[in-house]
Design an enzyme around this catalytic site. Structure first.
Site, short mmCIF file in Angstrom:
data_model
loop_
_atom_site.label_atom_id
_atom_site.label_comp_id
_atom_site.label_asym_id
_atom_site.label_seq_id
_atom_site.Cartn_x
_atom_site.Cartn_y
_atom_site.Cartn_z
N GLU A 98 0.85 -1.19 0.00
CA GLU A 98 0.00 0.00 0.00
C GLU A 98 0.88 1.24 0.00
OE1 GLU A 98 -4.03 -1.63 2.09
OE2 GLU A 98 -2.51 -0.94 3.47
N CYS A 111 3.76 8.41 1.02
CA CYS A 111 4.39 7.41 1.88
C CYS A 111 4.46 6.12 1.08
CB CYS A 111 3.51 7.26 3.12
SG CYS A 111 4.03 5.97 4.24
N CYS A 118 7.46 -7.45 6.57
CA CYS A 118 8.65 -6.89 7.23
C CYS A 118 9.15 -7.90 8.25
CB CYS A 118 8.28 -5.59 7.93
SG CYS A 118 9.68 -4.72 8.68
N CYS A 122 7.96 -5.03 14.81
CA CYS A 122 7.75 -4.10 15.91
C CYS A 122 6.44 -4.48 16.61
CB CYS A 122 7.69 -2.66 15.41
SG CYS A 122 9.26 -2.14 14.67
N CYS A 125 3.23 -2.71 15.37
CA CYS A 125 3.03 -2.42 13.95
C CYS A 125 2.30 -3.56 13.26
CB CYS A 125 4.38 -2.18 13.28
SG CYS A 125 4.25 -1.83 11.52
N GLU A 168 11.11 -2.53 6.00
CA GLU A 168 12.29 -1.87 6.56
C GLU A 168 13.22 -1.52 5.38
OE1 GLU A 168 13.62 -0.44 9.23
OE2 GLU A 168 15.34 -0.20 7.90
N SER A 199 13.14 6.10 6.33
CA SER A 199 12.84 5.86 7.74
C SER A 199 13.22 4.44 8.11
CB SER A 199 11.35 6.09 7.98
OG SER A 199 11.02 5.85 9.33
N LEU A 224 13.02 5.03 16.98
CA LEU A 224 13.78 4.57 18.15
C LEU A 224 12.87 3.93 19.21
CD1 LEU A 224 16.73 4.62 19.17
CD2 LEU A 224 16.19 6.78 20.29
N CYS A 341 0.22 5.39 10.34
CA CYS A 341 1.46 4.66 10.59
C CYS A 341 1.17 3.31 11.24
CB CYS A 341 2.35 5.43 11.55
SG CYS A 341 3.00 6.93 10.86
N1 SAH Z 1 10.43 0.27 9.04
C1 SAH Z 1 10.56 1.69 8.98
C2 SAH Z 1 9.50 2.40 8.17
C3 SAH Z 1 8.05 1.99 8.35
S1 SAH Z 1 7.14 2.42 9.77
C4 SAH Z 1 10.64 2.28 10.36
O1 SAH Z 1 10.47 1.54 11.33
O2 SAH Z 1 10.93 3.46 10.48
C5 SAH Z 1 6.89 4.14 9.78
C6 SAH Z 1 6.66 4.66 11.20
O3 SAH Z 1 5.38 4.24 11.73
C7 SAH Z 1 7.70 4.16 12.17
O4 SAH Z 1 8.18 5.20 12.97
C8 SAH Z 1 6.91 3.17 12.99
O5 SAH Z 1 7.49 2.97 14.23
C9 SAH Z 1 5.55 3.82 13.06
N2 SAH Z 1 4.49 2.92 13.48
C10 SAH Z 1 4.37 1.60 13.25
N3 SAH Z 1 3.27 1.09 13.82
C11 SAH Z 1 2.65 2.11 14.43
C12 SAH Z 1 1.44 2.23 15.19
N4 SAH Z 1 0.64 1.18 15.42
N5 SAH Z 1 1.11 3.45 15.66
C13 SAH Z 1 1.89 4.52 15.42
N6 SAH Z 1 3.03 4.47 14.69
C14 SAH Z 1 3.41 3.29 14.23
#
Ligand code: SAH
Length: 354
Positions: A98, A111, A118, A122, A125, A168, A199, A224, A341
């Site tokens: 997407e 975006c 991935c 996280c 995520c 990523e 990012s 971070l 995000c």
């Molecule tokens: N893998 C990369 C880029 C994709 S995520 C990265 O980690 O930076 C883009 C942003 O969305 C990242 O900062 C991630 O931590 C954030 N993100 C992921 N899941 C989220 C959620 N459920 N709520 C808010 N931000 C989120």
């Protein structure tokens, strides 16, 4: 698409090839190399993928190249009440990613995704919940931008790109850099490198590779989420790089003058939002040129984690700003269409292209 020439020496992803690679391909096809430049301009500057419409290319070349199968096409489009649009991007092997178009004033930010799924997983995520399926090719990354521009009524407003979709980017560094070079090429879309943000969840090897590849002028954001190693390991289980190691990588990175890194920090209730968490973050970052984007967790169906109260968010922010750090609260965009995000999904549910 992959293109193999008669002598089988060159296999080229035509949509993800640099201008030089297309010139070499033309040479291998017995054509003058400048035809490569013409093809590059059609594909990337003009966004034309149909050989029939490439009027300055000779007919016999059409036959040699065969039909150029597009690397992607747009599937479902959803519109948010806040103007954000989410485009499903269907790929050639029955997978999909997407991409999201986010209006900000009279500008638009796109975006884009770098992988199908991935591997970092996280904890908060949705995109990484089901693991990694594969890397996107350079052509598929570029195609998200080309398709969005063809789709949008005012493509000239689309000048900012963020690699904050699915995946990523620094686990697919080679293709991401190739796509970056194509998107910023003067005979391509000619986007400014400063307006492209990579990012990363904090892949130290990838950050060093970016510096080494002399792409230091691209904007870098690091997600971070925690300054202490235990919380970081809980939130970002798929990466072993510690906050200290990430900060050290930023310290040695050749950041251009007057530029700053963006640090993304998703605040999660009771996990990384305490006073102590904020103080550790100050200690880790105060010797670096950074601006901190504070996001609050966007809920989705695969997590029990929740965003903190507004009060706690403001208290966290205040500790950072009182110590002289820039910390901005980011507004959530497109949540009603699951375009915010961490809500994006890569899938394998459509019929292959062609
Ligand atoms: N893998 C990369 C880029 C994709 S995520 C990265 O980690 O930076 C883009 C942003 O969305 C990242 O900062 C991630 O931590 C954030 N993100 C992921 N899941 C989220 C959620 N459920 N709520 C808010 N931000 C989120």
């Amino acid at each position: 698409m992959a293109m193999t020439t008669e002598n089988e020496k060159h296999t080229v992803d035509v949509f993800g090839a640099t201008e030089e690679e297309l010139c070499a391909l033309m040479g291998a096809l017995g054509q003058p190399p400048f035809r490569g430049r013409q093809l590059f301009e059609w594909l990337h500057k003009k966004g034309v993928w149909d050989l029939e419409r490439m009027t300055n290319l000779p007919r016999d070349l059409h036959q040699k190249l065969g039909a150029l199968n597009p690397p992607a096409r747009i599937g479902t489009v959803l519109r948010s009440a806040d103007g954000t649009r989410k485009l499903e991007v269907l790929l050639g092997d029955d997978t999909a990613v997407e991409t999201v178009l986010i209006p900000e004033g009279d500008k638009l930010t796109q975006c884009i995704s770098s992988q199908v799924g991935c591997a970092v997983r996280c904890a908060f995520c949705r995109s990484g919940h089901d693991g990694l399926r594969r890397n996107l090719t350079a052509g598929e990354i570029v195609a998200q931008v080309t398709l969005a521009r063809a789709y949008h009524e005012a493509p000239e407003k689309l000048r900012n790109i963020v690699f904050m979709g699915i995946g990523e980017p620094l686990h697919n560094t080679k293709n991401v850099l190739a796509a970056l070079d194509i998107l910023t090429h003067p005979r391509g879309l000619n986007l400014s490198k400063r307006r492209v943000t990579i990012s990363t969840a904090g892949v130290v090897r990838g950050i060093d590779a970016l510096a080494e590849a002399a792409r230091g002028d691209v904007a870098l954001a690091v997600s971070l989420h925690a300054a202490d190693p235990a919380t970081r390991a809980r939130l970002v289980p798929g990466l072993k790089d510690t906050p200290e190691e990430i900060a050290a990588a930023l310290k040695r990175y050749p950041l251009p003058q007057r530029r700053r890194f963006t640090i993304e920090y998703v605040l999660i209730d009771g996990v990384n939002d305490s006073e102590q968490d904020a103080r550790l973050l100050v200690r880790l970052l105060s010797h670096l040129r950074v601006k901190i984007n504070l996001l609050t967790l966007n809920p989705h169906d695969k997590t029990d984690l929740a965003p903190p109260s507004q009060e706690r968010v403001l208290a966290f922010q205040k500790i950072l700003t009182d110590k002289g750090l820039t910390a901005i609260l980011r507004r959530r965009r497109g949540a009603d269409i699951n375009a915010a995000c961490g809500q994006l999904l890569g899938t394998g549910r459509h019929k292959p292209l062609r």
